[in-house]
Each structure stands twice: as C-alpha cells, then as structure tokens.
Design a protein around this motif. Sequence first.
Motif, PDB file in Angstrom:
ATOM      1  N   LYS A   4       3.503  10.224 -10.043  1.00  0.00           N
ATOM      2  CA  LYS A   4       2.380  10.736 -10.816  1.00  0.00           C
ATOM      3  C   LYS A   4       1.116  10.687  -9.977  1.00  0.00           C
ATOM      4  O   LYS A   4       0.871   9.708  -9.271  1.00  0.00           O
ATOM      5  N   THR A   5       0.324  11.752 -10.078  1.00  0.00           N
ATOM      6  CA  THR A   5      -0.947  11.835  -9.378  1.00  0.00           C
ATOM      7  C   THR A   5      -2.062  11.853 -10.411  1.00  0.00           C
ATOM      8  O   THR A   5      -2.019  12.627 -11.364  1.00  0.00           O
ATOM      9  N   TYR A   6      -3.037  10.992 -10.183  1.00  0.00           N
ATOM     10  CA  TYR A   6      -4.202  10.867 -11.061  1.00  0.00           C
ATOM     11  C   TYR A   6      -5.431  11.303 -10.284  1.00  0.00           C
ATOM     12  O   TYR A   6      -5.516  11.094  -9.071  1.00  0.00           O
ATOM     13  N   THR A   7      -6.381  11.913 -10.970  1.00  0.00           N
ATOM     14  CA  THR A   7      -7.613  12.381 -10.358  1.00  0.00           C
ATOM     15  C   THR A   7      -8.792  11.746 -11.082  1.00  0.00           C
ATOM     16  O   THR A   7      -8.789  11.645 -12.306  1.00  0.00           O
ATOM     17  N   CYS A  42      -8.092  11.335  -5.511  1.00  0.00           N
ATOM     18  CA  CYS A  42      -6.766  11.260  -6.133  1.00  0.00           C
ATOM     19  C   CYS A  42      -6.091   9.933  -5.813  1.00  0.00           C
ATOM     20  O   CYS A  42      -6.391   9.291  -4.809  1.00  0.00           O
ATOM     21  N   SER A  44      -1.897   8.415  -6.183  1.00  0.00           N
ATOM     22  CA  SER A  44      -0.520   8.711  -6.585  1.00  0.00           C
ATOM     23  C   SER A  44       0.317   7.447  -6.537  1.00  0.00           C
ATOM     24  O   SER A  44       0.122   6.603  -5.665  1.00  0.00           O
TER      25      SER A  44
END
Length: 135
Positions: A4-7, A42, A44
């Motif tokens: 999962k990638t969060y920004t 970002c 991840s």
Amino acid sequence: MALKTYTSLYFLFRTSVTAEGKRIPIEFKNGINFGEYRAKGCFSTSNEKLQEAIESDPRFGWEFFLTETKETAGAPEAKPSGNTGTEADAVGNLHEAREYLVRHYGVERRALNNGEAVQKEAARLGVEFPNLKLG
C-alpha cells in the motif's frame, strides 16, 4: 499480501504511528516543492500491522491518504526482488550490516542502533551475514 502506498498533504512529512504498542516512525518523502512543480510525499509498506496502524490513526484521511494498493502475490514481506545474497556475504562489520538492511529492506536506521538490534532485525528478515564481526 498487498503493498500500500500512502500520500501526505506535504512534500516531506515525518510522523509516527502506534503499532502493537510501539511508536513506529514513518516518513512521507520524495515530494517536490519547486515553483509550479509540486508533488506530495509518499510512503509505501507491505507490513499489514503497520498498514492497520496508519489507517486507524486519527490523521488518516486528513493529513495522509491511501493512494494505491498492489497485490504482491504472496511474495515474502520486505524481501527485495533479485537479491542473490552475495552482497550479504561481503558484509564484514556492524556499519555495513546496518547500511545493507537500510538499503535493501527499507529498515529505519533508528531501529538499528546497536549490534543486537541489527542481528535481531536481520534474523526477522531471514538475512544472514556470515562474515560479520562484532566487537
């Protein structure tokens, strides 16, 4: 298992979340803030406990967001692709072992503050340093 990638709202954002009773530092980075060119930072991870901690944090959905989910088809967590282990054979001291774990596995340097911590993290990841000399 999913990556999962969060920004974040910011091009660089350092914070921490609580996972299993421990504060885990995370850093949203690689953003750009240069005149007209702007990109948000970002972070991840494929660690499910860390994903749960991030998504249950009160700032989730406000200061940082889930932007991408990729299925990793059961690949072992935190193992880099194409690693033959030959570099691990070349590690001969604590500094090299720490740098190896940071570079190849994304381990935070702060978590590797002594020889015991380096050995414990290497064991958790299944990494062996046959030529490592401590002390």
